[in-house]
Design a protein around this motif. Structure first.
Motif, PDB file in Angstrom:
ATOM      1  N   CYS A 464      24.212  45.358  50.338  1.00 50.27           N
ATOM      2  CA  CYS A 464      25.362  46.103  49.804  1.00 50.27           C
ATOM      3  C   CYS A 464      26.635  45.259  49.860  1.00 50.27           C
ATOM      4  N   ILE A 465      26.840  44.557  50.964  1.00 54.57           N
ATOM      5  CA  ILE A 465      28.020  43.699  51.086  1.00 54.57           C
ATOM      6  C   ILE A 465      28.000  42.609  50.024  1.00 54.57           C
ATOM      7  N   LEU A 466      26.800  42.042  49.771  1.00 54.43           N
ATOM      8  CA  LEU A 466      26.685  40.991  48.760  1.00 54.43           C
ATOM      9  C   LEU A 466      27.006  41.523  47.369  1.00 54.43           C
ATOM     10  N   VAL A 467      26.498  42.713  47.040  1.00 54.91           N
ATOM     11  CA  VAL A 467      26.782  43.305  45.736  1.00 54.91           C
ATOM     12  C   VAL A 467      28.269  43.605  45.583  1.00 54.91           C
ATOM     13  N   MET A 468      28.869  44.164  46.647  1.00 54.84           N
ATOM     14  CA  MET A 468      30.313  44.451  46.596  1.00 54.84           C
ATOM     15  C   MET A 468      31.117  43.179  46.402  1.00 54.84           C
ATOM     16  N   ALA A 469      30.708  42.120  47.069  1.00 57.83           N
ATOM     17  CA  ALA A 469      31.446  40.863  46.927  1.00 57.83           C
ATOM     18  C   ALA A 469      31.316  40.297  45.522  1.00 57.83           C
ATOM     19  N   LEU A 470      30.118  40.405  44.938  1.00 55.74           N
ATOM     20  CA  LEU A 470      29.921  39.904  43.579  1.00 55.74           C
ATOM     21  C   LEU A 470      30.711  40.717  42.566  1.00 55.74           C
ATOM     22  N   VAL A 471      30.774  42.047  42.755  1.00 59.08           N
ATOM     23  CA  VAL A 471      31.502  42.900  41.823  1.00 59.08           C
ATOM     24  C   VAL A 471      32.999  42.618  41.857  1.00 59.08           C
ATOM     25  N   ARG A 472      33.536  42.375  43.063  1.00 59.85           N
ATOM     26  CA  ARG A 472      34.979  42.198  43.218  1.00 59.85           C
ATOM     27  C   ARG A 472      35.429  40.764  42.939  1.00 59.85           C
ATOM     28  N   THR A 473      34.462  39.865  42.782  1.00 62.88           N
ATOM     29  CA  THR A 473      34.829  38.477  42.505  1.00 62.88           C
ATOM     30  C   THR A 473      35.049  38.289  41.011  1.00 62.88           C
ATOM     31  N   LYS A 474      36.238  37.771  40.625  1.00 63.73           N
ATOM     32  CA  LYS A 474      36.536  37.562  39.209  1.00 63.73           C
ATOM     33  C   LYS A 474      36.167  36.141  38.803  1.00 63.73           C
ATOM     34  N   THR A 475      35.326  36.070  37.846  1.00 64.13           N
ATOM     35  CA  THR A 475      34.876  34.746  37.346  1.00 64.13           C
ATOM     36  C   THR A 475      35.296  34.618  35.884  1.00 64.13           C
ATOM     37  N   SER A 476      35.718  33.433  35.498  1.00 60.23           N
ATOM     38  CA  SER A 476      36.187  33.202  34.135  1.00 60.23           C
ATOM     39  C   SER A 476      35.805  31.788  33.719  1.00 60.23           C
ATOM     40  N   LEU A 477      35.489  31.652  32.453  1.00 61.86           N
ATOM     41  CA  LEU A 477      35.166  30.353  31.888  1.00 61.86           C
ATOM     42  C   LEU A 477      36.289  29.807  31.014  1.00 61.86           C
ATOM     43  N   ASP A 478      37.463  30.514  31.022  1.00 61.77           N
ATOM     44  CA  ASP A 478      38.591  30.108  30.192  1.00 61.77           C
ATOM     45  C   ASP A 478      39.232  28.861  30.775  1.00 61.77           C
ATOM     46  N   ALA A 479      39.379  27.830  29.919  1.00 65.99           N
ATOM     47  CA  ALA A 479      39.929  26.567  30.384  1.00 65.99           C
ATOM     48  C   ALA A 479      41.405  26.665  30.688  1.00 65.99           C
ATOM     49  N   ASN A 480      42.140  27.609  29.996  1.00 62.54           N
ATOM     50  CA  ASN A 480      43.566  27.778  30.211  1.00 62.54           C
ATOM     51  C   ASN A 480      43.854  28.528  31.514  1.00 62.54           C
TER      52      ASN A 480
END
Length: 480
Positions: A464-480
């Protein structure tokens, strides 16, 4: 002067040798077998020899030991069970005596009986009952037979009671199989009578002690029909797994079984076998009954192909009977391998001695070393593995007879961390008498019962902690 010195030296040497010989002479010459009644039972694949011996002490000192012999190496190598009891002449009560192997330098073994408190006083006598069971003594003759032939076997022994003592009088009786059509041949040492299922030899008087050579030791040879099952378990692997969490004991056995009778000569005809089921294949083995402990449930029986549906289970108050029927009948030389398993409740076999705290707990598991596989069974090699709960320690084992303890092993199952300890025991040449319980003492802290639930809870919480951490982590592939 020189002559007198030599004479004194010679006299001293003679005296020392003489008194040394007197001291080294055993008390055997003071013991005689006043009467021996012996029965040799060859009615099935086991040979059982029972002897009633009246032992008389003619010496001046009490006799505390008695020696038993069987007269040849074949009997010694195939001895499965030996018991000796002292019989009270008035009440007929039997007291078991301790027996141990004793080396005398002969080509065959001797077994020493410790009479203990029943030592024989001077001029007195006692009665001993001796029972010995042998495996693989009956040899098929001929060694190969066709499908419809009868099975004939040969027994080789001694007519006279093998013993290191003088025997005043003795008789020997040979019991034949009930299905036998009669003895093909047998040793005719007079006086001898043959009637029904018995060959009676004797009485014979003034028989000298048994010697290592064959002179004076009359050979007994009986050639007779014997169609009883000659079924041998070449290897038995038995696993006993104890679970405190489930409150159950799981038992699984893997058996390599072979028909050790006369080998099948020529082709096998299924048609003839089914057309004449009584006379055709009379020495074959179609099925056998295995007796499991009371309370056995969840029974399964399978081989390498899968489950065998031809088995039946019958339950009684004292046992559970399983009708083992292989996929094909067994003829001489044919083999089969199968697995049988069942579950037992711990309340009947596991005793808790001290479980007042969560940090201490002493337990005793008491179970038979082997089960009753079939009547008159023979097990060449048995290996028993006892899988204890993870965290068990301080092992102490009490054996019902001589059992070899092999190096301990580790077994891993679901949610195990350091593994479960495995006690490994082994024994060769077993018969029905060896169905006796062992006792295994060990320490198991009840705290370990919480280990698996805590691991499950911890794993779910971590997920559950791992899922919560993945959900709250913002990932982006935008170079800017």
């Amino acid at each position: 002067m020189f002559d007198s010195s030599m004479k004194l030296l010679a006299i001293s040497i003679y005296c020392s040798l003489y008194f040394g010989l007197i001291q080294s002479t055993p008390n055997d010459n003071l013991i005689i077998n006043a009467k021996v009644d012996r029965t040799i039972d060859i009615s099935n694949q086991l040979v059982v020899i029972t002897s009633q011996v009246v032992v008389l002490n003619k010496g001046s000192q009490p006799v505390k030991e008695y020696l038993i012999q069987f007269g040849d190496k074949r009997h010694d190598d195939n001895l499965s069970y030996l018991s000796v009891s002292r019989v009270d002449s008035s009440s007929k009560k039997k007291d078991a005596l301790k027996v141990s192997k004793y080396s005398t330098g002969e080509s065959f073994a001797s077994y020493k009986v410790d009479l203990g408190q029943h030592s024989i006083r001077s001029g007195s006598s006692i009665q001993l009952d001796i029972e010995a069971t042998f495996a693989h003594l009956l040899q098929p003759y001929p060694v190969e037979i066709s499908q419809a032939d009868r099975q004939l076997v040969v027994y080789l022994g001694r007519i006279y009671f093998p013993t290191p003592y003088m025997t005043e009088t003795q008789t020997t009786r040979v019991r034949l199989p009930s299905s036998s059509s009669g003895a093909e041949s047998y040793t005719k040492l007079r006086p001898v009578t043959y009637s029904d299922r018995f060959i009676n030899y004797g009485p014979y008087d003034k028989i000298p002690p048994t010697t290592a050579d064959e002179s004076g030791n009359e050979e007994l040879r009986v050639h007779v029909e014997n169609n009883t099952p000659f079924l041998t378990v070449e290897n038995l692997s038995r696993t006993i797994q104890i679970s405190h969490w489930a409150g159950a004991i799981s038992v699984e056995e893997t058996l390599d079984v072979v028909h050790t009778g006369a080998k099948l000569k020529g082709p096998f005809s299924r048609y003839e076998y089914q057309r004449e089921p009584v006379s055709n294949g009379i020495s074959s083995i179609r099925s056998w009954k295995t007796r499991l402990p009371a309370g056995a449930h969840d029974i399964y029986y399978r081989d390498e192909i899968g489950n065998i549906s031809t088995s039946n289970v019958r339950t009684s108050l004292s046992s559970v009977y399983v009708d083992i029927k292989p996929r094909f009948p067994l003829f001489g030389g044919w083999k089969t391998k199968y697995i049988i398993g069942y579950t037992l409740p711990t309340k009947n076999y596991l005793l808790a001695l001290n479980t007042n705290t969560m940090t201490n707990g002493d337990y005793i598991v008491r179970m038979p070393f082997i089960d009753h596989i079939y009547d008159n069974m023979v097990v060449d090699q048995a290996t028993v593995r006892i899988i204890l709960p993870e965290g068990a320690s301080d092992f102490r084992i009490t054996y019902p007879y001589d059992i070899k303890r092999e190096p301990d092993e580790i077994f891993y199952s679901y949610l195990d961390t350091v593994g479960r300890p495995v006690i490994v025991l082994s024994k060769k040449n077993l018969v029905e008498w060896h169905i006796q319980p062992f006792e295994l003492h060990y320490n198991f802290k009840p705290f370990y019962l919480l280990q698996e639930p805590l691991l499950i809870v911890g794993s779910i919480f971590g997920l559950c902690i791992l899922v919560m951490a993945l959900v709250r982590t913002k990932t982006s592939l935008d170079a800017n």
